[in-house]
Design a protein around this motif. Structure first.
Motif, PDB file in Angstrom:
ATOM      1  N   MET A   1     -29.449   3.117 -15.582  1.00 58.41           N
ATOM      2  CA  MET A   1     -29.927   4.492 -15.738  1.00 58.41           C
ATOM      3  C   MET A   1     -30.437   4.700 -17.155  1.00 58.41           C
ATOM      4  SD  MET A   1     -27.880   7.967 -14.937  1.00 58.41           S
ATOM      5  CE  MET A   1     -27.719   8.912 -16.428  1.00 58.41           C
ATOM      6  N   ILE A 356     -11.563  17.675 -31.084  1.00 59.75           N
ATOM      7  CA  ILE A 356     -11.072  16.608 -30.218  1.00 59.75           C
ATOM      8  C   ILE A 356     -12.001  15.395 -30.265  1.00 59.75           C
ATOM      9  CG2 ILE A 356      -9.769  18.082 -28.637  1.00 59.75           C
ATOM     10  CD1 ILE A 356     -12.264  17.923 -26.763  1.00 59.75           C
ATOM     11  N   ALA A 357     -12.856  15.349 -31.279  1.00 55.86           N
ATOM     12  CA  ALA A 357     -13.688  14.172 -31.539  1.00 55.86           C
ATOM     13  C   ALA A 357     -14.669  13.836 -30.423  1.00 55.86           C
ATOM     14  CB  ALA A 357     -12.820  12.950 -31.830  1.00 55.86           C
ATOM     15  N   CYS A 358     -14.989  14.810 -29.575  1.00 57.21           N
ATOM     16  CA  CYS A 358     -15.788  14.499 -28.400  1.00 57.21           C
ATOM     17  C   CYS A 358     -17.193  14.024 -28.750  1.00 57.21           C
ATOM     18  CB  CYS A 358     -15.871  15.712 -27.477  1.00 57.21           C
ATOM     19  SG  CYS A 358     -16.849  17.052 -28.165  1.00 57.21           S
ATOM     20  N   GLY A 359     -17.744  14.515 -29.863  1.00 58.28           N
ATOM     21  CA  GLY A 359     -19.048  14.027 -30.281  1.00 58.28           C
ATOM     22  C   GLY A 359     -20.226  14.813 -29.745  1.00 58.28           C
ATOM     23  N   THR A 363     -24.069  14.388 -31.339  1.00 56.84           N
ATOM     24  CA  THR A 363     -25.094  13.914 -30.416  1.00 56.84           C
ATOM     25  C   THR A 363     -26.246  14.905 -30.312  1.00 56.84           C
ATOM     26  OG1 THR A 363     -23.380  12.826 -29.150  1.00 56.84           O
ATOM     27  CG2 THR A 363     -25.496  13.113 -28.067  1.00 56.84           C
ATOM     28  N   TYR A 364     -25.911  16.189 -30.219  1.00 57.95           N
ATOM     29  CA  TYR A 364     -26.972  17.170 -29.993  1.00 57.95           C
ATOM     30  C   TYR A 364     -27.507  17.782 -31.278  1.00 57.95           C
ATOM     31  CZ  TYR A 364     -26.546  16.365 -25.117  1.00 57.95           C
ATOM     32  OH  TYR A 364     -26.580  15.730 -23.897  1.00 57.95           O
ATOM     33  N   ARG A 372     -19.510  15.609 -36.400  1.00 58.21           N
ATOM     34  CA  ARG A 372     -18.129  15.281 -36.041  1.00 58.21           C
ATOM     35  C   ARG A 372     -17.367  14.647 -37.202  1.00 58.21           C
ATOM     36  NH1 ARG A 372     -17.671  11.261 -31.267  1.00 58.21           N
ATOM     37  NH2 ARG A 372     -19.106  10.158 -32.596  1.00 58.21           N
TER      38      ARG A 372
ATOM     39  N   ALA B  40     -12.995   8.779 -27.977  1.00 59.55           N
ATOM     40  CA  ALA B  40     -12.378  10.076 -27.710  1.00 59.55           C
ATOM     41  C   ALA B  40     -12.077  10.188 -26.225  1.00 59.55           C
ATOM     42  CB  ALA B  40     -13.301  11.214 -28.158  1.00 59.55           C
ATOM     43  N   THR B  42     -10.660  12.480 -24.808  1.00 59.66           N
ATOM     44  CA  THR B  42     -10.936  13.856 -24.412  1.00 59.66           C
ATOM     45  C   THR B  42     -12.369  14.064 -23.929  1.00 59.66           C
ATOM     46  OG1 THR B  42     -11.374  14.094 -26.728  1.00 59.66           O
ATOM     47  CG2 THR B  42      -9.261  14.882 -25.957  1.00 59.66           C
ATOM     48  N   ALA B  43     -13.254  13.118 -24.213  1.00 59.71           N
ATOM     49  CA  ALA B  43     -14.665  13.340 -23.905  1.00 59.71           C
ATOM     50  C   ALA B  43     -15.161  12.458 -22.767  1.00 59.71           C
ATOM     51  CB  ALA B  43     -15.507  13.107 -25.146  1.00 59.71           C
ATOM     52  N   TYR B  46     -17.586  13.982 -20.294  1.00 56.39           N
ATOM     53  CA  TYR B  46     -18.996  14.171 -20.638  1.00 56.39           C
ATOM     54  C   TYR B  46     -19.795  12.905 -20.400  1.00 56.39           C
ATOM     55  CZ  TYR B  46     -17.106  18.354 -22.715  1.00 56.39           C
ATOM     56  OH  TYR B  46     -16.453  19.534 -22.903  1.00 56.39           O
ATOM     57  N   GLY B  50     -22.998  12.397 -17.785  1.00 57.38           N
ATOM     58  CA  GLY B  50     -24.277  12.052 -18.391  1.00 57.38           C
ATOM     59  C   GLY B  50     -24.656  12.906 -19.581  1.00 57.38           C
ATOM     60  N   GLN B  51     -23.752  13.778 -20.012  1.00 61.29           N
ATOM     61  CA  GLN B  51     -24.071  14.610 -21.176  1.00 61.29           C
ATOM     62  C   GLN B  51     -23.944  13.802 -22.469  1.00 61.29           C
ATOM     63  OE1 GLN B  51     -22.265  18.512 -21.061  1.00 61.29           O
ATOM     64  NE2 GLN B  51     -22.052  18.596 -23.272  1.00 61.29           N
ATOM     65  N   LEU B  52     -23.062  12.805 -22.443  1.00 62.53           N
ATOM     66  CA  LEU B  52     -22.899  11.922 -23.596  1.00 62.53           C
ATOM     67  C   LEU B  52     -22.923  10.488 -23.088  1.00 62.53           C
ATOM     68  CD1 LEU B  52     -19.905  13.662 -25.442  1.00 62.53           C
ATOM     69  CD2 LEU B  52     -22.319  13.844 -26.023  1.00 62.53           C
ATOM     70  N   THR B  53     -23.175   9.559 -24.006  1.00 65.57           N
ATOM     71  CA  THR B  53     -23.102   8.154 -23.629  1.00 65.57           C
ATOM     72  C   THR B  53     -21.834   7.562 -24.224  1.00 65.57           C
ATOM     73  OG1 THR B  53     -24.258   7.452 -25.600  1.00 65.57           O
ATOM     74  CG2 THR B  53     -25.617   7.975 -23.693  1.00 65.57           C
ATOM     75  N   LYS B  55     -21.503   5.373 -26.407  1.00 62.71           N
ATOM     76  CA  LYS B  55     -21.653   5.275 -27.865  1.00 62.71           C
ATOM     77  C   LYS B  55     -21.312   6.608 -28.545  1.00 62.71           C
ATOM     78  CE  LYS B  55     -25.631   4.894 -30.511  1.00 62.71           C
ATOM     79  NZ  LYS B  55     -26.508   5.858 -29.930  1.00 62.71           N
ATOM     80  N   ASP B  56     -21.687   7.702 -27.891  1.00 60.67           N
ATOM     81  CA  ASP B  56     -21.497   9.020 -28.511  1.00 60.67           C
ATOM     82  C   ASP B  56     -20.029   9.402 -28.682  1.00 60.67           C
ATOM     83  OD1 ASP B  56     -24.249   9.374 -28.527  1.00 60.67           O
ATOM     84  OD2 ASP B  56     -24.254  10.316 -26.542  1.00 60.67           O
ATOM     85  N   ILE B  57     -19.152   8.832 -27.856  1.00 65.63           N
ATOM     86  CA  ILE B  57     -17.761   9.262 -27.961  1.00 65.63           C
ATOM     87  C   ILE B  57     -16.931   8.291 -28.804  1.00 65.63           C
ATOM     88  CG2 ILE B  57     -17.923  10.491 -25.753  1.00 65.63           C
ATOM     89  CD1 ILE B  57     -16.003   8.394 -24.607  1.00 65.63           C
ATOM     90  N   VAL B  58     -17.621   7.426 -29.516  1.00 66.59           N
ATOM     91  CA  VAL B  58     -16.931   6.541 -30.461  1.00 66.59           C
ATOM     92  C   VAL B  58     -17.126   7.103 -31.868  1.00 66.59           C
ATOM     93  CG1 VAL B  58     -16.944   4.226 -31.457  1.00 66.59           C
ATOM     94  CG2 VAL B  58     -17.165   4.527 -28.994  1.00 66.59           C
ATOM     95  N   PRO B  59     -16.104   7.745 -32.427  1.00 75.15           N
ATOM     96  CA  PRO B  59     -16.309   8.437 -33.697  1.00 75.15           C
ATOM     97  C   PRO B  59     -16.576   7.517 -34.884  1.00 75.15           C
ATOM     98  CG  PRO B  59     -14.359   9.273 -32.583  1.00 75.15           C
ATOM     99  CD  PRO B  59     -14.787   8.043 -31.855  1.00 75.15           C
ATOM    100  N   PRO B  61     -17.813   3.710 -35.993  1.00 74.54           N
ATOM    101  CA  PRO B  61     -18.361   2.447 -35.489  1.00 74.54           C
ATOM    102  C   PRO B  61     -17.452   1.281 -35.881  1.00 74.54           C
ATOM    103  CG  PRO B  61     -19.619   3.235 -37.374  1.00 74.54           C
ATOM    104  CD  PRO B  61     -18.647   4.305 -37.030  1.00 74.54           C
TER     105      PRO B  61
END
Ligand code: FAD
Ligand code: SF4
Ligand code: SF4
Lengths: 425, 425
Positions: A1, A356-359, A363-364, A372, B40, B42-43, B46, B50-53, B55-59, B61
């Motif tokens: 996707m 909660i570190a969701c990001g 991202t946006y 974050r 995260a 908690t995320a 998302y 599909g709101q986040l990928t 990669k996005d929820i890894v605070p 790297p």
């Protein structure tokens, strides 16, 4: 996707970019005719143009119509999407209004009445030709209204804008008024998550935006120098301005703690270069900086004005995010950003104990700010690039962030937020 | 140099590692069997929507950990050899430590009528659960989600996002009965109604017949006589400390790993923090296990300081929590009793149409504010915590109501006259 969507983004990017290349450099492909009546796409807009200002359409008229159309349509889409957030609602109505009136209808009417075409909200240096001879002459020779418009423009650039930025941050312009921002926030909204968040991108950003600001500055000086009669007075004012500014940033430690040493050196080098260029011009017959002002300004117009702000600035939305130009190129954003960081009360408050570190925020963020990183560490966010779109605040699922103009602490460092916030002691 | 091993790279483990690093340069090894790098939890929702990928929820790297000399190891630990100071992994790798922090988090609570190994039964805690969910949505028909808390609500939202028409089965008489007063619970019902989620209250499942050769779906039997047939069961039935691998170790275990207020276990060089830790003493109106992100984070900070040699005590302080049910935010700070008691009363405002509520609970004998619970309105936790610590009176709170708002000035926040004193019903 993911792969599928990146292919789509590339295709869309290529399409948009090609459209810009054609409209900027090959308008005849769109049906522009000089001798005969327009045909094709441009021909379609002739009736509207003749009705509005009694002349056939040009490619710029077509561009203006499409631009306004997209801001309005996607503005409505944006409003529906964010209707729960009054800030987003008002801000979007505002960019829609400014696009329709100040950027589109008013200039067209001015032209109909034989006044110069002028988008009043388009300040120098975003409007890089504001101080060009033809532009100044055009206004000066348009009677009282022309003089009024000229003075309004100066007032806006040098007085009103700094005051508003002090009070509200650069957002008053970048995400409430500006046309580039208007398109980015509406038609570009779907692409905001593609802005690069790495600290490398941040570095590139700083190494592009400030040099471009300085080039605009040099160009404007060079053009004004050849235009103005009192060349010596002009040169001396510019040199003293640079000197005073330099003294300020070196002496006001408290305010400028966050200004990295490299930035100070860079500014010093730039000031010396500018001053020497002006001194040289006084003693020799060559123009300042040894470049013909007309060459300089047409190079800028082509490279920055057309290629960067137009072709790349919008064409690359799907690839680099919707604020490519605002983030990497716009000299206005550089000035307002400097004011925002060091002179304004604007900042984003963050409440560490809720994140909660969701990001979602990072991202946006269309400006590629790693919000974050600050939020998790409980630091307020004061970044020169933040356009105050408020999306991070709206999208945060835990109510951590708040765009705020109450007086906050001075911010320390421009280093990588994560490394800075977790610096090893 | 001391070798510190941290078992579990959730927020508790990572916060400990960062805090140690900020205060010492000891060697740190961070072990996890789940995701190679901290993400995260908690995320996860998302990412699913599909709101986040990923990669996005890894605070932070991976390079960030390397840069701070925190080694990462992807391994599953099956045993702690306490006398020898060694961790033993599932493939028999032996990892020695001088100081150990156990932060293994939670595991899903599986009701006794269910069996995790049956196909179609889903949890939502670990990264692997997300992958399993992703592969089973296309097939799932009439999914059923069981539970009355945040994870159940998130599962429903995720299924609804993919147009799977989930049903929500709640044992209690309203959603969230164990953490919401009824009025607020009804507000969540309202959002479920708007999102067209069929809600089955007072529905306690007593048995389940899994699919066999003849039938492809599960049949659920509720105590009230209802039956549900489905091929997808999402369990949001709570979590338990993840400590089974410690059962035969000399560590003192209760429901979790027992720790003192320095996060130290009965073994001197072993600490525990986060969801898996159980305090050996707690405040009267609090619990010894408070499995949530915020608690895990602050426990991690305290554990990190103590491990780095800076004695610090964990203090439960003023309770706060946040959540979001579809687009309805929940904010709690302080103590807000769920039912009427002799001592407590509250000022309450609710608007079901706008999905807003605000409750100020206070102690009737002292007239002091005891806590604030809001739905759909953001509140200023920092200010509120100060107020609660100072023991502010309910009158003062009402008089300063606007400053409680942590949202844009353009947004709505109820004024004093909208709040009415109510006894809970
Ligand atoms: C879907 C969801 C939503 C949530 N939303 C919220 C929220 O909004 N707000 C909130 O406050 N809380 C929320 N929580 C709870 C919160 O995520 C947890 O309280 C928190 O993550 C606990 O952190 P921890 O570090 O203690 O444990 P964990 O995050 O569970 O980390 C423990 C780690 O240790 C690893 N591990 C365990 N045993 C071993 C072993 N033997 N060997 C190797 N590795 C091992 C695990 O795989 C895991 O990676 C949510 C939880 C879930 C599942
Ligand atoms: S930090 Fe927030 S307000 Fe600023 S540009 Fe990014 S998303 Fe917009
Ligand atoms: S969106 Fe909010 S909760 Fe999520 S990372 Fe950003 S500040 Fe934290």
């Amino acid at each position: 996707m993911n792969n599928k969507s990146s292919i789509w983004r590339i295709i869309l990017g290529i399409l948009l970019t090609s459209f810009y290349v054609v409209i900027y450099f090959f308008p005849e492909r769109l049906g522009l005719r000089i001798e005969t009546a327009n045909v094709g796409l441009i021909g379609l807009f002739d009736p509207l143009s003749i009705w509005l200002k009694k002349v056939p359409a040009s490619q710029w008229f077509v561009y203006g119509c499409l631009y306004t159309f997209f801001v309005l349509i996607f503005g409505l889409v944006f409003i529906v999407k964010h209707r729960k957030h009054p800030y987003q609602l008002l801000r979007t109505l505002s960019v829609m209004f400014f696009q329709l009136s100040f950027a589109f209808l008013i200039p067209e009417f001015l032209q109909r009445l034989n006044y110069p075409y002028l988008d009043l909200k388009n300040m120098w240096p975003l409007n890089y030709y504001y101080f060009f001879d033809w532009h100044l002459d055009g206004l000066i020779h348009s009677g009282q209204l022309g003089i009024l418009l000229l003075s309004l423009g100066l007032l806006l650039t040098f007085i009103i804008s700094p005051i508003l930025t002090y009070k509200y941050g650069k957002r008053w312009y970048c995400s409430w008024v500006c046309g580039c921002g208007g398109l980015a926030e509406t038609a570009g909204d779907a692409f905001r998550q593609y802005s690069n968040k790495s600290s490398r991108a941040w570095k590139v950003e700083r190494w592009l935006i400030y040099p471009i600001l300085f080039i605009v500055f040099l160009m404007t000086i060079s053009v004004l120098h050849s235009y103005l009669a009192h060349k010596l007075l002009f040169s001396l004012s510019v040199i003293s301005f640079l000197l005073l500014f330099h003294l300020w940033i070196s002496l006001d430690h408290n305010r400028f703690v966050g200004l990295p040493p490299i930035a100070k050196k860079f500014f010093l080098g730039f000031s010396l270069f500018t001053s020497l260029g002006l001194i040289q011009a006084y003693f020799t017959q060559w123009p300042p900086f040894l470049i013909d002002p007309y060459t300089l300004r047409s190079a800028y117009g082509f490279l920055i004005g057309s290629l960067f702000s137009g072709v790349i600035g919008v064409g690359f939305y799907p690839i680099l995010g919707n604020r490519v130009w605002c983030r990497f190129g716009c000299p206005m954003a550089a000035i307002l950003g400097f004011q925002q960081k060091f002179l304004s009360r604007f900042r984003i408050q963050s409440n560490a104990s809720l994140c909660i570190a969701c990001g979602n925020c990072s991202t946006y963020c269309e400006m590629g700010i790693d919000v974050r990183a600050y939020a998790l560490a409980g630091k307020d966010i004061k970044r020169s690039s933040c356009v105050g779109c408020g999306i991070c605040e709206s999208i945060c699922p835990r109510g951590v962030l708040l765009l705020s103009t109450t007086k906050g602490p001075n911010f320390q460092n421009e280093a990588d937020p994560i490394d800075y916030l977790y610096a090893v002691k | 140099m001391k070798k510190i091993v941290i078992l579990g790279n959730g927020i508790a483990g990572v916060q400990t590692a960062l805090t140690i690093r900020q205060n010492s340069n000891a060697r740190i090894l961070l072990i996890s069997e789940e995701h190679p790098v901290f993400f995260a939890r908690t995320a996860m929702m998302y990412v699913f929507m599909g709101q986040l990928t990923e990669k996005d929820i890894v605070p932070y790297p991976e390079a960030f950990f390397k840069g701070h000399q925190i080694d990462l190891l992807h391994a599953s630990i099956s045993r702690v050899d306490v006398p020898k100071n060694i961790l033993v992994s599932s493939n028999n790798q032996k990892i020695p430590y001088d100081l150990l922090l156990i932060a293994t988090g939670s595991k899903p609570n599986v009701p006794d009528w269910a069996n995790s190994n049956w196909p179609g039964i889903h949890h939502f805690y670990h990264w692997q659960d997300l992958t399993a969910l992703e592969s089973s949505i296309p097939a799932s028909n009439q999914p059923v989600v069981i539970g009355g808390g945040l994870i159940a609500s998130e599962l429903v939202e995720m299924m609804q996002h993919h147009q799977r028409n989930p049903k929500l089965l709640v044992r209690e008489s309203y959603f969230g009965q164990h953490f919401l007063p009824q009025e607020e619970g009804l507000l969540v019902h309202e959002i479920f109604r708007q999102k067209r989620i069929p809600l089955f209250l007072n529905t306690s499942i007593k048995s389940l017949i899994p699919p066999d050769k003849e039938r492809t779906s599960h049949t659920l039997y509720a105590e009230n006589g209802q039956t549900f047939s489905t091929d997808f069961i999402g369990l949001g039935t709570g979590v338990l400390p993840n400590i089974d691998f410690l059962r035969d170790s000399p560590l003192h275990l209760g429901r979790g790993i027992l720790v003192n207020n320095q996060m130290q276990t009965n073994i001197e060089n072993i600490y525990a923090a986060g969801d898996c830790a159980e305090l050996n003493a707690c405040l009267p109106d609090r619990k010894t296990i408070e499995a949530n992100w915020y608690v895990a984070k602050s426990m991690g900070e305290i554990a990190g300081k103590n491990i780095a040699g800076i004695p610090s005590n964990y203090y439960q302080g003023i309770w706060h929590n946040t959540a979001k049910f579809f687009n309805l935010e929940y904010h709690l700070c302080g103590n807000v009793p769920l039912e009427a008691t002799d001592n407590f009363s509250s000022y309450f405002y609710k608007n079901s149409k706008r999905l807003h509520s605000l409750r100020l609970a206070f102690n009737q004998s002292t007239n002091q504010l005891s806590g604030v619970l809001s739905m759909g309105l953001r509140i200023d936790y920092s200010l509120l915590k100060n107020w609660l610590e100072e023991g502010i009176s309910i009158e003062m709170t009402l008089n300063n109501l606007p400053s409680l708002s942590y949202q844009n000035k353009l947004g709505f926040f109820p004024s004093r006259n909208l709040l009415k004193e109510v006894r809970y019903e």
